[in-house]
Design an enzyme around this catalytic site. Structure first.
Site, PDB file in Angstrom:
ATOM      1  N   THR A   1       2.458  -1.732   8.979  1.00  0.00           N
ATOM      2  CA  THR A   1       2.866  -2.669  10.032  1.00  0.00           C
ATOM      3  C   THR A   1       3.030  -4.103   9.545  1.00  0.00           C
ATOM      4  O   THR A   1       3.569  -4.941  10.264  1.00  0.00           O
ATOM      5  CB  THR A   1       1.800  -2.710  11.143  1.00  0.00           C
ATOM      6  OG1 THR A   1       0.565  -3.147  10.544  1.00  0.00           O
ATOM      7  CG2 THR A   1       1.602  -1.352  11.796  1.00  0.00           C
TER       8      THR A   1
ATOM      9  N   HIS B   1       8.315 -24.915   9.219  1.00  0.00           N
ATOM     10  CA  HIS B   1       7.290 -25.582  10.028  1.00  0.00           C
ATOM     11  C   HIS B   1       5.864 -25.312   9.568  1.00  0.00           C
ATOM     12  O   HIS B   1       4.992 -26.163   9.744  1.00  0.00           O
ATOM     13  CB  HIS B   1       7.408 -25.144  11.500  1.00  0.00           C
ATOM     14  CG  HIS B   1       8.642 -25.652  12.163  1.00  0.00           C
ATOM     15  ND1 HIS B   1       8.869 -25.524  13.524  1.00  0.00           N
ATOM     16  CD2 HIS B   1       9.743 -26.291  11.674  1.00  0.00           C
ATOM     17  CE1 HIS B   1      10.036 -26.062  13.843  1.00  0.00           C
ATOM     18  NE2 HIS B   1      10.591 -26.531  12.732  1.00  0.00           N
TER      19      HIS B   1
ATOM     20  N   ASP C   1       0.855  -1.189   0.000  1.00  0.00           N
ATOM     21  CA  ASP C   1       0.000   0.000   0.000  1.00  0.00           C
ATOM     22  C   ASP C   1       0.895   1.245   0.000  1.00  0.00           C
ATOM     23  O   ASP C   1       2.125   1.141  -0.141  1.00  0.00           O
ATOM     24  CB  ASP C   1      -1.021  -0.033   1.152  1.00  0.00           C
ATOM     25  CG  ASP C   1      -0.403   0.212   2.529  1.00  0.00           C
ATOM     26  OD1 ASP C   1       0.831   0.393   2.624  1.00  0.00           O
ATOM     27  OD2 ASP C   1      -1.163   0.202   3.516  1.00  0.00           O
TER      28      ASP C   1
ATOM     29  N   HIS D   1       5.163 -31.648  10.678  1.00  0.00           N
ATOM     30  CA  HIS D   1       4.709 -30.283  10.396  1.00  0.00           C
ATOM     31  C   HIS D   1       3.610 -30.285   9.334  1.00  0.00           C
ATOM     32  O   HIS D   1       2.684 -29.475   9.385  1.00  0.00           O
ATOM     33  CB  HIS D   1       5.886 -29.408   9.950  1.00  0.00           C
ATOM     34  CG  HIS D   1       6.969 -29.328  10.980  1.00  0.00           C
ATOM     35  ND1 HIS D   1       6.760 -28.796  12.229  1.00  0.00           N
ATOM     36  CD2 HIS D   1       8.256 -29.754  10.964  1.00  0.00           C
ATOM     37  CE1 HIS D   1       7.874 -28.875  12.938  1.00  0.00           C
ATOM     38  NE2 HIS D   1       8.799 -29.461  12.187  1.00  0.00           N
TER      39      HIS D   1
ATOM     40  N   CYS E   1       2.912  -3.283   4.098  1.00  0.00           N
ATOM     41  CA  CYS E   1       2.093  -2.124   4.453  1.00  0.00           C
ATOM     42  C   CYS E   1       2.783  -1.439   5.621  1.00  0.00           C
ATOM     43  O   CYS E   1       3.970  -1.678   5.845  1.00  0.00           O
ATOM     44  CB  CYS E   1       0.639  -2.522   4.742  1.00  0.00           C
ATOM     45  SG  CYS E   1       0.387  -3.625   6.149  1.00  0.00           S
TER      46      CYS E   1
END
Ligand code: RB5
Length: 145
Positions: free
Chosen positions: A66, A97, A8, A132, A64
């Protein structure tokens, strides 16, 4: 590797840095992000995550402010496993994993050199399968509930 990158307006500069860094390492990188114009992260995440879910790319790098908004939105697309990372250890383990296909980074949180290290670690790591894979299969079934 085939990589789709999106962002963004909060992450245009970091996108450009990562684009050149990854292309310089020989990856085929497609840019689906904003080039500075105000961009609503849910739409950008959805468009690129659908391409990951369809198998058109090996990995996605979603950026973005965060990393959180891109990550939450991407994980709403069926078949996607997206993570937010601020350091390389989690990036590696999320591949080994959790078989994550999308790495989200916050441009307002992580500096550009650290972001490159995180992306390199994520792309280089291989899913270990075995126990996993059973866990990944187990949580992916949540999508059909
Ligand atoms: C945009 O201001 C900001 O909300 C966005 O980049 C992101 O951080 C959302 O999670």
């Amino acid at each position: 590797m085939k990589i789709v990158i999106t962002n963004d307006h909060a992450a245009t500069e970091l996108k450009t840095e990562l684009l050149f860094h990854l292309a310089g390492k020989g990856h085929a990188v497609e840019d689906m992000g904003s080039n500075g114009a105000r961009a609503e992260y849910p739409e950008y995440a959805r468009a690129a995550a659908k391409k990951i879910a369809a198998g058109e790319f090996d990995f996605g790098i979603f950026l973005c402010g965060t990393g959180a908004g891109m990550c939450i939105a991407a994980n709403k697309v069926r078949g996607v496993r997206a993570i937010v990372c601020t350091e390389p250890f989690t990036a590696r383990l999320a591949r080994e994993h959790n078989d994550a296909q999308i790495l989200c980074i916050g441009a307002r949180v992580v500096g550009r050199e650290l972001a490159k290290m995180i992306a390199d670690e994520f792309i280089a790591a291989k899913f270990e399968g075995g126990r996993h894979a059973e866990r990944v299969d187990a949580f992916m079934k949540f999508e059909s509930e």
